[in-house]
Design a protein around this motif. Structure first.
Motif, PDB file in Angstrom:
ATOM      1  N   THR A  53       0.828  -1.205   0.000  1.00 28.56           N
ATOM      2  CA  THR A  53       0.000   0.000   0.000  1.00 28.56           C
ATOM      3  C   THR A  53       0.859   1.250   0.000  1.00 28.56           C
ATOM      4  N   ALA A  54       1.847   1.298   0.899  1.00 28.43           N
ATOM      5  CA  ALA A  54       2.695   2.482   0.999  1.00 28.43           C
ATOM      6  C   ALA A  54       3.475   2.720  -0.282  1.00 28.43           C
ATOM      7  N   GLY A  55       4.003   1.647  -0.869  1.00 28.27           N
ATOM      8  CA  GLY A  55       4.809   1.796  -2.071  1.00 28.27           C
ATOM      9  C   GLY A  55       4.015   2.337  -3.244  1.00 28.27           C
ATOM     10  N   VAL A  56       2.822   1.785  -3.470  1.00 26.76           N
ATOM     11  CA  VAL A  56       1.999   2.234  -4.592  1.00 26.76           C
ATOM     12  C   VAL A  56       1.519   3.663  -4.366  1.00 26.76           C
ATOM     13  N   GLU A 111      10.075   0.796 -12.571  1.00 27.40           N
ATOM     14  CA  GLU A 111      10.755  -0.394 -12.060  1.00 27.40           C
ATOM     15  C   GLU A 111      10.345  -0.670 -10.614  1.00 27.40           C
ATOM     16  N   PHE A 112      10.177   0.407  -9.835  1.00 33.54           N
ATOM     17  CA  PHE A 112       9.743   0.280  -8.446  1.00 33.54           C
ATOM     18  C   PHE A 112       8.400  -0.450  -8.384  1.00 33.54           C
ATOM     19  N   LEU A 113       7.423  -0.025  -9.182  1.00 32.71           N
ATOM     20  CA  LEU A 113       6.109  -0.669  -9.190  1.00 32.71           C
ATOM     21  C   LEU A 113       6.203  -2.097  -9.707  1.00 32.71           C
ATOM     22  N   TRP A 114       7.045  -2.306 -10.707  1.00 31.08           N
ATOM     23  CA  TRP A 114       7.228  -3.651 -11.259  1.00 31.08           C
ATOM     24  C   TRP A 114       7.741  -4.611 -10.189  1.00 31.08           C
ATOM     25  N   ASN A 115       8.730  -4.180  -9.444  1.00 33.93           N
ATOM     26  CA  ASN A 115       9.322  -5.048  -8.422  1.00 33.93           C
ATOM     27  C   ASN A 115       8.410  -5.235  -7.216  1.00 33.93           C
ATOM     28  N   LEU A 116       7.518  -4.278  -6.992  1.00 33.73           N
ATOM     29  CA  LEU A 116       6.657  -4.370  -5.818  1.00 33.73           C
ATOM     30  C   LEU A 116       5.669  -5.519  -5.958  1.00 33.73           C
ATOM     31  N   PHE A 117       4.981  -5.585  -7.122  1.00 35.34           N
ATOM     32  CA  PHE A 117       4.087  -6.724  -7.395  1.00 35.34           C
ATOM     33  C   PHE A 117       3.417  -6.517  -8.740  1.00 35.34           C
ATOM     34  N   ASN A 118       3.285  -7.590  -9.509  1.00 31.91           N
ATOM     35  CA  ASN A 118       2.452  -7.598 -10.699  1.00 31.91           C
ATOM     36  C   ASN A 118       2.215  -9.042 -11.124  1.00 31.91           C
TER      37      ASN A 118
END
Length: 786
Positions: A267-270, A296-303
């Motif tokens: 949640t915090a990252g997005v 890249e940050f969003l990619w590594n966080l989850f998808n």
């Protein structure tokens, strides 16, 4: 984590303020969202939310979270976005919601018309938001929701930017749209897959995520799936950070992140990324760009096998589906773990804790005569200012400016006998706010010379001042909710009310000319529902419709019109023409008793209202009336006829008022209605109304239909639902279980059956006998859902 940049009016941008809305499945996630820069959070309580398996907070925690949101100048919305049964909706739901409404809840996201009705009666000033579970697909549905008092809508995630812009322009409604996170294959609120397969209803917050499992897809016996395409229903996650300017310009006012089941770090990252780019656009719309490191940050966080911007710019397609459902490689898993660890560390820093404190402006006056006087000011926009001039207003609240002022006065200031306290020492002591809810953004000191001030006095002054300020802020948001009302009614009926056998009329729906011809000769049917899609596309000519209506009436039956399961802007004109052509076939003097139109969604319901045909409308099962209050609510708005929900069992149907309702006693239940196309995903678009079959891991086969005129897919249950056995006398008296439910009518609903088979099934039902050679299911009639 980025600082908030306030956005004003900018060329091409709507005048309203954008809201970044974050998910929270726990109080920890809620705090993480606020730390990262969310303007608002949506969260469920311990009951009635669409994420029953989240770590939803209890009453005390949630009330404290509401107070925290308001101190920070933010908002908290609560999810009550499930369908509710008669046994729950009255005192249970009212008791459950009362503390949160009193605490100042900023709004509630709802799906059920009965819940809307209850809240409007007992909490009349509580803002109501229409959940995406209500499947709002256009202007007419949105206009109806505005008319009944909804303040905001969350449209279906399948809508394009043009459709959203049109809703905003035509209705002026606040629009809350998803911008990031998981996507459902089905239109939200129109999926019964988890419910029918395992009894875990998505409409009740218990979706099992069956669409994420592998399926084989067949067309005419040919396997279309392969080793790398085994997950045809598994949607990629949405990511719209690169098209945010388009979303803002389309009229969306609240930007919603999905993920109440995810961890606080996610949640915090997005939120952190979207906060940065909303603010970047609002401050400089002409030079918007997204940095590679943030992608890249969003990619590594989850998808899920990559991202896609959803349906805003594209209706459907293979590139929107995570066909392989790849597990994270060691490299990606390590990157995700490292990133999550960094975010977790950021959330535990002193700076992060400071973001949960609220800025205040203060003036501390120290004199021997008056003692210590602390004036505190708070503002909802987090820019507090002390009132100008020498006279402080005391404990006041200004609704105009959203500000609160309090004053605390204590004795204990003396002339110093030895070394007087310094200003630096006083200010340093006052600024020891620690873990308190506030910090001093602006602290002014006015003190006489040569004073002795005990440090304990300053501590008490600060503590009591903060406590008084907290309570005063809380009071500004609190509502005086009415005492819990006695709104419950006795929905139960006794056996003495049992209907006489044969009293309820019987109808059948047909979706092909073959079925229509076969059922014209069947005696005992009172009406035929004619599928609108028989008269659209290549068959769109008035002669075919008029002939079908004429032949149906000549057979002694009423001819009713059944609209498609999905209506979007691109099919509005053709459906409007068809409805008008249908109504023109009936003299005005006989129309009230001779015709009816079955609507499958809110958009069609609103369209008929717009056309002045409310009185001819019959709501299908997908416009849910799971409880009697929902029935009554729709009836007051002119929609007195409806179809019972497929998720109610016999005991629950007994408690429901069925006198104006129809029940589907035979037919394949639509498990999913989807804007996505299996044929296009697995092969190519042929505009040919293709028929396919999904096969799951256990060998069950689910028919799927492509409806190309309105561009949507239906995935049906593997077995037809049949209540033929429930139409036989069970020995209690001469009536059957179905008779004792007092329905206005029974409907047999045909999809892929041949004409002869449809005729045989109708005849068996009318003659009250079973067809034991047919493999069927009773659906939820005996088991129900959680």
């Amino acid at each position: 984590m980025t600082e908030r940049i306030s956005g004003g009016r900018t060329a091409g941008i709507p005048a309203f303020q954008t809201e970044l809305l974050a998910p929270a499945g726990s109080v920890e996630a809620l705090k993480a969202a606020y730390i990262a820069g969310a303007d608002a959070v949506y969260i469920g309580g311990s009951r009635f939310g669409a994420r029953a398996y989240a770590d939803n907070p209890g009453e005390t925690e949630l009330c404290e979270a509401i107070d925290l949101a308001h101190r920070l100048g933010k908002k908290l919305y609560m999810t009550v976005n499930t369908l509710v049964k008669d046994s729950e909706i009255e005192k249970d739901l009212e008791d459950f919601m009362k503390p949160y409404v009193e605490e100042g809840l900023d709004g509630v996201i709802v799906q059920d018309f009965g819940v809307i009705d209850l809240f409007q009666h007992v909490f009349p000033d509580l803002p109501l938001h229409a959940s995406t579970q209500m499947t709002v697909t256009g202007v007419h549905g949105a206009a109806f929701l505005k008319e009944i008092g909804m303040s905001r809508i969350v449209p279906a995630r399948e809508l394009s930017l043009e459709e959203i812009r049109l809703i905003h322009d035509k209705t002026g409604m606040e629009i809350e749209s998803f911008i990031h996170g998981a996507m459902c294959y089905s239109y939200s609120g129109q999926c019964l897959m988890s419910s029918l397969i395992g009894g875990r209803s998505g409409n009740r917050g218990r979706c099992a995520g069956v669409c994420r499992l592998p399926f084989e897809v067949y067309e005419d016996g040919k396997l279309l799936t392969g080793k790398n395409t085994r997950y045809p229903l598994n949607m990629k996650d949405m990511n719209t950070v690169e098209i945010l300017p388009d979303l803002i310009r389309a009229g969306i006012s609240s930007f919603k992140i999905e993920g109440r089941m995810k961890k606080p770090e996610y949640t915090a990252g997005v939120v952190q990324v979207y906060r940065k780019y909303i603010d970047r656009f609002l401050s400089d719309p002409d030079h918007y760009r997204v940095d590679d490191e943030d992608l890249e940050f969003l990619w590594n966080l989850f998808n899920r096998d990559g991202f896609h911007p959803g349906c805003y710019l594209q209706r459907n397609g293979r590139d929107m589906i995570a066909l392989r459902n790849e597990k994270l490689s060691d490299i990606r898993q390590k990157a995700a773990q490292e990133l999550t660890g960094r975010i977790r560390a950021d959330l535990s820093t002193r700076e992060a804790a400071h973001r949960l404190q609220t800025p205040v402006a203060a003036r501390l006056r120290l004199t021997v005569d008056e003692g210590a006087v602390l004036d505190l000011s708070w503002s909802a926009n987090q820019t507090p200012r002390l009132p100008e001039g020498p006279d402080f207003p005391g404990e006041t609240v200004s609704c105009e400016t959203g500000s609160v002022h309090v004053r605390i006065q204590k004795d204990g200031v003396q002339i110093a006998e030895n070394r007087p306290v310094t200003e630096e020492r006083i200010l340093a002591q006052m600024n020891k706010t620690g873990n308190s809810p506030f910090y001093f953004q602006d602290l002014r000191l006015e003190a006489e010379k040569n004073l002795f001030v005990p440090m304990q006095l300053l501590n008490e002054l600060r503590r009591e001042g903060f406590s008084a300020l907290s309570e005063k802020i809380r009071e500004t948001y609190r509502r005086s909710a009415p005492a819990v009302s006695n709104t419950s009614r006795d929905f139960f009926r006794t056996d003495t009310d049992a209907a006489e056998p044969g009293r309820t009329c019987c109808t059948a729906s047909v979706s092909s000319v073959e079925q229509l011809r076969a059922l014209l000769d069947v005696k005992g049917l009172s009406a035929l529902w004619l599928d609108a899609e028989m008269f659209l596309g290549d068959n769109a000519h008035s002669g075919f419709l008029s002939e079908a209506v004429r032949r149906t009436q000549e057979s002694g039956k009423s001819a009713f019109l059944m609209l498609p399961y999905v209506m979007r802007k691109d099919s509005e004109a053709s459906l409007t023409s068809l409805v008008r052509a249908y109504m023109s076939l009936f003299p005005e003097s006989t129309a009230a008793s001779s015709c009816a139109i079955l609507v499958r969604n809110l958009e069609e319901l609103g369209l008929l209202r717009f056309l002045g045909l409310t009185g001819y409308t019959v709501a299908d099962a997908g416009i849910y009336t799971m409880n009697t209050r929902a029935e009554d609510f729709l009836a007051r708005w002119g929609y007195s006829r409806n179809t019972a929900s497929l998720e109610l069992n016999y005991r629950e149907l007994q408690k429901r008022d069925n006198r104006t309702s129809e029940i589907i006693v035979y037919g394949r239940a639509p498990m999913m209605l989807s804007a996505h196309c299996l044929k296009k995903t697995m092969d190519r678009c042929t505009h040919s109304d293709a028929r396919l079959v999904l096969k799951d891991r256990k060998g069950a086969r689910f028919p799927a239909e492509c409806h190309c005129v309105s561009c949507y897919n239906i995935i049906y249950n593997s077995l037809p639902s049949s209540l033929l056995k429930e139409h036989l006398s069970d020995g209690r008296d001469s009536s059957s279980p179905l008779d004792r439910l007092h329905f206005r009518s029974f409907r047999l609903q045909f999809t892929d059956e041949s004409g002869p088979l449809a005729s045989r099934i109708v005849t068996a039902f009318l003659e009250r006998r079973d067809l034991p050679e047919m493999e069927t299911t009773r659906g939820h009639f005996r088991r129900g859902v959680e």
